[in-house]
Design an enzyme around this catalytic site. Structure first.
Site, PDB file in Angstrom:
ATOM      1  N   ARG A 117      37.932   2.587  48.489  1.00 38.48           N
ATOM      2  CA  ARG A 117      38.368   1.471  47.624  1.00 38.48           C
ATOM      3  C   ARG A 117      39.504   0.772  48.361  1.00 38.48           C
ATOM      4  O   ARG A 117      40.550   1.369  48.603  1.00 38.48           O
ATOM      5  CB  ARG A 117      38.824   2.001  46.272  1.00 38.48           C
ATOM      6  CG  ARG A 117      39.551   0.956  45.449  1.00 38.48           C
ATOM      7  CD  ARG A 117      39.699   1.346  43.999  1.00 38.48           C
ATOM      8  NE  ARG A 117      38.444   1.254  43.297  1.00 38.48           N
ATOM      9  CZ  ARG A 117      38.307   1.240  41.970  1.00 38.48           C
ATOM     10  NH1 ARG A 117      39.378   1.312  41.204  1.00 38.48           N
ATOM     11  NH2 ARG A 117      37.127   1.155  41.410  1.00 38.48           N
ATOM     12  N   HIS A 144      31.823  -4.921  44.218  1.00 36.25           N
ATOM     13  CA  HIS A 144      31.903  -3.600  43.570  1.00 36.25           C
ATOM     14  C   HIS A 144      30.456  -3.123  43.378  1.00 36.25           C
ATOM     15  O   HIS A 144      29.940  -3.087  42.253  1.00 36.25           O
ATOM     16  CB  HIS A 144      32.641  -3.738  42.234  1.00 36.25           C
ATOM     17  CG  HIS A 144      33.137  -2.433  41.668  1.00 36.25           C
ATOM     18  ND1 HIS A 144      32.921  -1.209  42.270  1.00 36.25           N
ATOM     19  CD2 HIS A 144      33.849  -2.167  40.534  1.00 36.25           C
ATOM     20  CE1 HIS A 144      33.473  -0.259  41.545  1.00 36.25           C
ATOM     21  NE2 HIS A 144      34.045  -0.811  40.483  1.00 36.25           N
ATOM     22  N   GLN A 147      29.436  -0.307  40.828  1.00 39.55           N
ATOM     23  CA  GLN A 147      29.473  -0.768  39.444  1.00 39.55           C
ATOM     24  C   GLN A 147      28.177  -1.495  39.101  1.00 39.55           C
ATOM     25  O   GLN A 147      27.577  -1.282  38.044  1.00 39.55           O
ATOM     26  CB  GLN A 147      30.683  -1.714  39.257  1.00 39.55           C
ATOM     27  CG  GLN A 147      30.840  -2.211  37.839  1.00 39.55           C
ATOM     28  CD  GLN A 147      31.272  -1.118  36.877  1.00 39.55           C
ATOM     29  OE1 GLN A 147      32.250  -0.422  37.137  1.00 39.55           O
ATOM     30  NE2 GLN A 147      30.566  -0.951  35.768  1.00 39.55           N
ATOM     31  N   ASP A 245      35.114  -9.265  32.559  1.00 37.67           N
ATOM     32  CA  ASP A 245      36.013  -8.379  33.302  1.00 37.67           C
ATOM     33  C   ASP A 245      37.414  -9.004  33.242  1.00 37.67           C
ATOM     34  O   ASP A 245      37.568 -10.166  32.833  1.00 37.67           O
ATOM     35  CB  ASP A 245      35.519  -8.240  34.760  1.00 37.67           C
ATOM     36  CG  ASP A 245      36.351  -7.272  35.586  1.00 37.67           C
ATOM     37  OD1 ASP A 245      37.072  -6.437  34.999  1.00 37.67           O
ATOM     38  OD2 ASP A 245      36.292  -7.338  36.837  1.00 37.67           O
ATOM     39  N   CYS A 285      33.199  -3.671  32.822  1.00 38.22           N
ATOM     40  CA  CYS A 285      33.279  -2.539  33.757  1.00 38.22           C
ATOM     41  C   CYS A 285      34.442  -1.600  33.445  1.00 38.22           C
ATOM     42  O   CYS A 285      34.438  -0.466  33.896  1.00 38.22           O
ATOM     43  CB  CYS A 285      33.392  -3.063  35.186  1.00 38.22           C
ATOM     44  SG  CYS A 285      34.838  -4.105  35.431  1.00 38.22           S
ATOM     45  N   ARG A 313      28.099   5.304  35.772  1.00 41.62           N
ATOM     46  CA  ARG A 313      28.679   5.325  37.117  1.00 41.62           C
ATOM     47  C   ARG A 313      28.335   6.665  37.774  1.00 41.62           C
ATOM     48  O   ARG A 313      27.961   6.721  38.936  1.00 41.62           O
ATOM     49  CB  ARG A 313      30.214   5.160  37.041  1.00 41.62           C
ATOM     50  CG  ARG A 313      30.693   3.801  36.534  1.00 41.62           C
ATOM     51  CD  ARG A 313      30.331   2.683  37.489  1.00 41.62           C
ATOM     52  NE  ARG A 313      30.785   2.957  38.836  1.00 41.62           N
ATOM     53  CZ  ARG A 313      32.015   2.702  39.293  1.00 41.62           C
ATOM     54  NH1 ARG A 313      32.898   2.126  38.526  1.00 41.62           N
ATOM     55  NH2 ARG A 313      32.339   2.992  40.555  1.00 41.62           N
TER      56      ARG A 313
HETATM   57  N1   CP Z   1      35.094   0.222  36.639  1.00 46.40           N
HETATM   58  C1   CP Z   1      35.862   0.849  37.539  1.00 46.40           C
HETATM   59  O1   CP Z   1      35.632   0.778  38.760  1.00 46.40           O
HETATM   60  O2   CP Z   1      36.881   1.568  37.012  1.00 46.40           O
HETATM   61  P1   CP Z   1      38.081   2.252  37.826  1.00 46.40           P
HETATM   62  O3   CP Z   1      38.914   1.135  38.412  1.00 46.40           O
HETATM   63  O4   CP Z   1      38.840   3.063  36.814  1.00 46.40           O
HETATM   64  O5   CP Z   1      37.507   3.102  38.914  1.00 46.40           O
HETATM   65  N1  NVA Z   2      37.843  -6.857  38.997  1.00 46.90           N
HETATM   66  C1  NVA Z   2      38.560  -5.634  38.726  1.00 46.90           C
HETATM   67  C2  NVA Z   2      37.592  -4.504  38.571  1.00 46.90           C
HETATM   68  C3  NVA Z   2      38.228  -3.157  38.263  1.00 46.90           C
HETATM   69  C4  NVA Z   2      37.205  -2.071  38.171  1.00 46.90           C
HETATM   70  C5  NVA Z   2      39.544  -5.370  39.855  1.00 46.90           C
HETATM   71  O1  NVA Z   2      39.186  -5.569  41.014  1.00 46.90           O
HETATM   72  O2  NVA Z   2      40.680  -4.974  39.561  1.00 46.90           O
END
Ligand code: CP
Ligand code: NVA
Length: 325
Positions: A117, A144, A147, A245, A285, A313
């Site tokens: 990440r 993502h 997701q 989101d 999400c 997930r």
């Molecule tokens: N939806 C998602 O990726 O959640 P987290 O940021 O908690 O991993």
């Molecule tokens: N768009 C959000 C998604 C979190 C799962 C972010 O990148 O923070």
């Protein structure tokens, strides 16, 4: 192709591959990951999972916080008989203590895959290019993909009634809010499986132009209708799925006040939901900000499937890891 043949062929075609963005998977590969995710979900519920990743280790490199992604990758590895090692930002200080390339080359000597990440999408690309093991994008500023795979599994369950050979044509997904990483991956996955998607966002808030062009060119082959508008009402009209989101993604915290202004009036409310099909589902999400991008009564109401998404997930990633590692 018969579904068991599809799984067998994915086992050889996907082994050792990375997933950095949704377009790294063909339509049939996406469908096979979905199929496998659905099967492993049933096996898991019925207590007949086999340790297909016994002896395998996944390293988790996280530059940003996470609940769902971290836990589901770790639990996926455990349930399939493997293990995971979580590397927090302070542990390896990616790019500071040592280069992205040296981290990837070192990990390649010990573990079987990396889930990362990152802020810059380029970082997951560099991890994949410099090492010799598969790298899974666990969220970057651009996409993502994990997701999106879990979301497709959720849509298959709720709108197609099957995860074996779901038909997504005729389904209309409306995404209302920021054209961010989650929206980008949804555009491409929708295009790939022939599902229509309209993204409504204020002018200047995405989607990524390269990703949109990718989605449009895939859609030209599959027949999916991919549209971008600045009118939320138009997007939600007769939708089967309404997705939103956060307005401020991780890494954009300094823009929060400006974004709250720009997105004023963009909340997914019960009023807006009246324009969608009466049995439309609500997706997010998570994490969510009630009262900002979505009203509490909507996300906590009977049409919401957000915790099914969160659960999926785990299953979608079990499906994915069973092929890549
Ligand atoms: N939806 C998602 O990726 O959640 P987290 O940021 O908690 O991993
Ligand atoms: N768009 C959000 C998604 C979190 C799962 C972010 O990148 O923070």
């Amino acid at each position: 192709m018969h579904t068991s043949d599809a799984i067998q062929s994915a086992q050889s075609l996907l082994k050792g591959r990375s997933l950095l963005k949704i377009s790294d998977l063909s339509e049939s590969e996406i469908r096979t990951v979905l199929l496998q995710g659905g099967r492993l979900k049933r096996a898991s519920t019925e207590g007949r999972l086999t340790p297909i990743l016994e002896g395998k280790t996944l390293a988790l490199i996280f530059e940003k916080p996470s609940l769902r992604t971290r836990v589901t990758f770790e639990v996926a590895m455990t349930r399939l008989g493997g293990r995971s090692i979580y590397l927090a930002p302070a542990d390896i200080q990616l790019g500071k203590r040592e280069s992205v390339e040296d981290v990837s080359r070192s990990l390649s000597r010990w573990v079987d895959g990396i889930a990362a990440r990152t802020f810059a999408h380029e970082t997951v690309v560099r991890l994949a290019e410099s090492g010799s093991i598969p790298v899974v994008n666990a969220l970057s500023d651009l996409e993502h993909p994990c997701q999106a795979l879990a979301d497709l599994l959720t849509i298959a369950e709720h709108r197609c009634g099957t995860t074996e050979e779901p038909d997504f044509s005729g389904i209309k997904l409306a995404f209302v809010g920021d054209g961010n990483n989650v929206a980008n991956s949804l555009l491409v996955i929708s295009a790939s499986v022939g599902m229509s998607m309209t993204l409504a966002r204020p002018e200047g808030f995405g989607p990524d132009e390269g990703v949109l062009q990718e989605a449009l060119s895939i859609a030209a082959k599959t027949g999916a209708r991919i549209q971008v508008t600045n009118d939320p009402q138009e997007a939600v009209q007769d939708a089967d799925i309404v997705y939103t989101d956060v307005w401020t993604s991780m890494g954009q915290e300094e823009e929060r006040e400006a974004r709250l202004q720009a997105f004023r009036g963009w909340c997914v409310t019960a009023e807006l939901m009246k324009l969608a099909k009466p049995d439309a589902i609500i997706m997010h999400c998570l994490p969510a900000h009630r009262g900002e991008e979505i009203a509490a009564e909507v996300i906590d109401g009977p049409q919401s499937v957000v915790f099914d998404q969160a659960e999926n997930r785990l299953h979608a990633q079990m499906g994915l890891l069973s092929f890549l590692l």
